[in-house]
Design a protein around this motif. Structure first.
Motif, mmCIF file in Angstrom:
data_model
loop_
_atom_site.group_PDB
_atom_site.id
_atom_site.type_symbol
_atom_site.label_atom_id
_atom_site.label_comp_id
_atom_site.label_asym_id
_atom_site.label_seq_id
_atom_site.Cartn_x
_atom_site.Cartn_y
_atom_site.Cartn_z
ATOM 1 N N LEU A 6 0.818 -1.209 0.000
ATOM 2 C CA LEU A 6 0.000 0.000 0.000
ATOM 3 C C LEU A 6 0.852 1.259 0.000
ATOM 4 C CD1 LEU A 6 -2.674 -1.036 2.655
ATOM 5 C CD2 LEU A 6 -2.839 -1.220 0.161
ATOM 6 N N ALA A 9 -1.223 6.964 1.088
ATOM 7 C CA ALA A 9 -2.634 7.345 1.017
ATOM 8 C C ALA A 9 -3.522 6.123 1.208
ATOM 9 C CB ALA A 9 -2.925 8.012 -0.327
ATOM 10 N N GLU A 10 -3.148 5.022 0.575
ATOM 11 C CA GLU A 10 -3.948 3.803 0.711
ATOM 12 C C GLU A 10 -3.870 3.248 2.127
ATOM 13 O OE1 GLU A 10 -3.298 2.488 -3.967
ATOM 14 O OE2 GLU A 10 -2.084 1.581 -2.371
ATOM 15 N N VAL A 13 -6.452 4.898 4.308
ATOM 16 C CA VAL A 13 -7.793 4.369 4.072
ATOM 17 C C VAL A 13 -7.939 2.985 4.705
ATOM 18 C CG1 VAL A 13 -9.421 3.656 2.286
ATOM 19 C CG2 VAL A 13 -8.043 5.715 1.953
ATOM 20 N N TRP A 14 -6.890 2.165 4.567
ATOM 21 C CA TRP A 14 -6.926 0.786 5.082
ATOM 22 C C TRP A 14 -7.055 0.788 6.610
ATOM 23 C CZ3 TRP A 14 -6.651 -3.604 1.887
ATOM 24 C CH2 TRP A 14 -6.608 -4.829 2.563
ATOM 25 N N ARG A 43 -2.904 11.641 -2.677
ATOM 26 C CA ARG A 43 -4.342 11.421 -2.480
ATOM 27 C C ARG A 43 -4.906 10.443 -3.502
ATOM 28 N NH1 ARG A 43 -6.669 17.448 -3.317
ATOM 29 N NH2 ARG A 43 -8.613 16.355 -2.853
ATOM 30 N N THR A 44 -4.039 9.622 -4.066
ATOM 31 C CA THR A 44 -4.452 8.636 -5.050
ATOM 32 C C THR A 44 -4.635 7.278 -4.382
ATOM 33 O OG1 THR A 44 -3.296 9.791 -6.835
ATOM 34 C CG2 THR A 44 -3.826 7.463 -7.189
ATOM 35 N N VAL A 45 -5.760 6.647 -4.689
ATOM 36 C CA VAL A 45 -6.078 5.326 -4.152
ATOM 37 C C VAL A 45 -6.481 4.434 -5.319
ATOM 38 C CG1 VAL A 45 -7.543 4.002 -2.590
ATOM 39 C CG2 VAL A 45 -6.877 6.334 -1.984
ATOM 40 N N ARG A 46 -5.846 3.270 -5.401
ATOM 41 C CA ARG A 46 -6.178 2.345 -6.479
ATOM 42 C C ARG A 46 -7.519 1.654 -6.205
ATOM 43 N NH1 ARG A 46 -0.991 -1.236 -6.174
ATOM 44 N NH2 ARG A 46 -1.201 -0.502 -4.016
ATOM 45 N N VAL A 49 -7.486 -1.654 -4.299
ATOM 46 C CA VAL A 49 -7.359 -1.573 -2.839
ATOM 47 C C VAL A 49 -8.736 -1.424 -2.212
ATOM 48 C CG1 VAL A 49 -6.422 -0.216 -0.938
ATOM 49 C CG2 VAL A 49 -5.034 -0.624 -2.973
ATOM 50 N N ALA A 72 -10.581 11.806 -2.693
ATOM 51 C CA ALA A 72 -9.586 10.852 -3.202
ATOM 52 C C ALA A 72 -9.634 10.778 -4.724
ATOM 53 C CB ALA A 72 -9.813 9.472 -2.605
ATOM 54 N N VAL A 74 -9.377 8.108 -7.464
ATOM 55 C CA VAL A 74 -9.504 6.656 -7.571
ATOM 56 C C VAL A 74 -9.095 6.250 -8.984
ATOM 57 C CG1 VAL A 74 -11.043 4.680 -7.358
ATOM 58 C CG2 VAL A 74 -11.375 6.679 -5.883
#
Length: 490
Positions: A6, A9-10, A13-14, A43-46, A49, A72, A74
């Motif tokens: 991760l 940023a991820e 969230v996690w 601030r990028t989340v895949r 994830v 975010a 995405v």
């Protein structure tokens, strides 16, 4: 996926997910998600994830897990087709690289308020609580056909479309056959293209106040056989294109007060075969396009005469009352614009509405207008008798006219024969001459005072007597026909 893969940023969230805590990536509370393509990795989340969290994320005993993020970016495709998600998804002000796929999914709640998306595929989705797309900017089609939402659907101030590229021509907002437990709240909604709601069932109301539905030359709102629990409101709405509500069931109000209908050369409003409590077209501009209300049933129809377009279709329309209450002369021109020509039932329906309001004078005016309109449909030679009935007694609706004619003729005869009494047929046997009763004998065929049979005028006075006799028969016959017609109506 391993946790050590991760990004920072991820990771945020996690770690927040098991406790349902929020993660806010925004720099300012009022930033626009439409600028999300330029946001950086911080601030990028895949999407994968997020999928891992939603499908098999960690949990903490005694805590309610949930996805709650703001601002975010995405990347990738959030593909949850046929998934069963037991935690709420709240993603406010997010930017999505690809349209989320939720076809056939079962969700607890989905909140995408103020987000920017290239589309949303969620046909047949099941949402237990609520689906919020408020203030979203969605450039591709929103597919919610067959969706089942136990709570409400919120689309207020959202902007959807126009749809371009290989999907050009597809309806931007698709809600056909959806089942909404409470309300569709969509005031201020803007849709560039068709809004499709055919066959939808809404437990509460559909609120489209201040909406802008634009599909020039096409169908802006396609809502055939819609069933709502209370009202369908679109006050102050701007509707460019056809509005089609054929077969809809609306027990409360269909409220288009102050709305603007624009579809010149086509049908602007079609509400045929509908059952609706109250239809409000209050203070609308003149509708640009045809209005089709055939075979519908309304309890109340509120429309100003100025709102009716040049062509209407009213065959089979029934309504109990019409407002605002206006003189019949202001309502009748709309019936002249019927595309099919003369429709007797349309006049009868308007007259019945006036009787319901207790305005018998207006009801008689409508009935008279009906007979005059009918006369225009007759062959030329058959119009004479109708014209005589109209001029003399107004087809029985203006009986005082006959009294006026009789009074004028009686005065004429009394003066003429008073100045020049006719000679007696049998001098010495004739009763004393009375010019008034002599004229009455000539005018009224069923009454005799013995004057007509005792005296014989000569010269032009004889022709005057012929005129009085013929006129009296015409007045008597037309009056009898009018009285008979009135009795038949009662």
């Amino acid at each position: 996926m391993e946790i050590n893969e991760l990004t920072p940023a991820e990771r945020r969230v996690w770690d927040a997910f098991p406790r349902g805590e929020g993660v806010d990536f925004r720099e300012t509370p009022d930033e626009d998600a439409a600028d999300g393509a330029a946001w950086g990795p911080e601030r990028t989340v895949r999407a994968e994830v997020l999928m891992a969290l939603l499908l098999n994320g960690p949990s903490v005993a005694g805590q309610v897990a949930g996805l709650k993020i703001k601002g975010a970016k995405v990347t990738g495709k959030l593909d949850l087709k046929y998934a069963a998600i037991d935690v709420p998804m709240r993603m406010r002000g997010c930017w999505f690289e690809r349209k989320p796929g939720l076809y056939g999914a079962r969700l607890r709640a989905l909140v995408l308020t103020e987000s920017a998306l290239p589309g949303l595929t969620a046909s047949t989705v099941r949402v237990e609580v609520v689906l919020r797309l408020s203030c979203c900017r969605i450039s591709g089609p929103v597919r919610l056909a067959g969706a089942q939402i136990s709570g409400g659907l919120f689309l207020q101030s959202a902007v959807i479309g126009p749809v371009g590229g290989e999907l050009a021509g597809e309806a931007p907002l698709q809600l056909n056959h959806a089942a909404i437990g409470t309300d569709i709240i969509a005031f201020g909604l803007t849709v560039h293209g068709q809004t499709r709601v055919n066959g939808a069932v809404v437990g509460g109301q559909i609120n489209l106040d201040d909406a802008r539905l634009h599909e020039p030359g096409g169908t802006a709102l396609h809502a055939e056989t819609v069933t709502v629990g209370t009202d369908l409101r679109a006050r102050r709405a701007e509707l460019l294109g056809r509005v089609n509500l054929t077969g809809s069931r609306i027990p409360g109000q269909l409220n288009f007060a102050y709305a603007r209908f624009v579809n010149p050369g086509g049908v602007a409003l079609r509400a045929s075969s509908c059952t609706i409590g109250e239809v409000w077209l209050r203070d609308c501009e003149t509708i640009q396009g045809t209005v089709n209300l055939r075979r519908s049933q309304f309890d109340l129809l509120h429309v100003e005469p100025e709102a009716w377009p040049g062509t209407v279709r009213l065959a089979g329309l029934s309504y109990r009352a019409m407002s605002p209450h206006l003189p019949a002369e202001q309502r009748l021109p709309a019936l002249e614009r019927e595309e099919s020509g003369y429709l007797p039932y349309a006049y009868e329906q308007l007259a019945a509405a006036y009787r319901t309001a207790g305005d018998e004078a207006a009801a008689r005016t409508v009935q008279l207008a009906k007979l005059r309109r009918h006369r225009r449909t007759l062959p030329r030679h058959a119009r004479l008798w109708g014209k005589l009935q109209d001029v003399t007694v107004g087809y029985g609706f203006r009986p005082l006219r006959a009294v006026g004619w009789l009074a004028a003729l009686l005065l004429t005869g009394a003066v003429a024969y008073g100045l020049e009494p006719p000679r007696p047929l049998k001098p010495g046997e004739a009763p004393d001459f009375n010019a008034v009763f002599y004229t009455i004998d000539l005018l009224v065929p069923i009454i005799s005072f013995g004057q007509e049979s005792a005296y014989a005028p000569s010269g032009w006075y004889q022709w005057l007597s012929y005129l009085l006799i013929v006129t009296g028969w015409i007045l008597a016959t037309t009056t009898a026909a009018g009285v008979s017609r009135s009795l038949q109506r009662q």
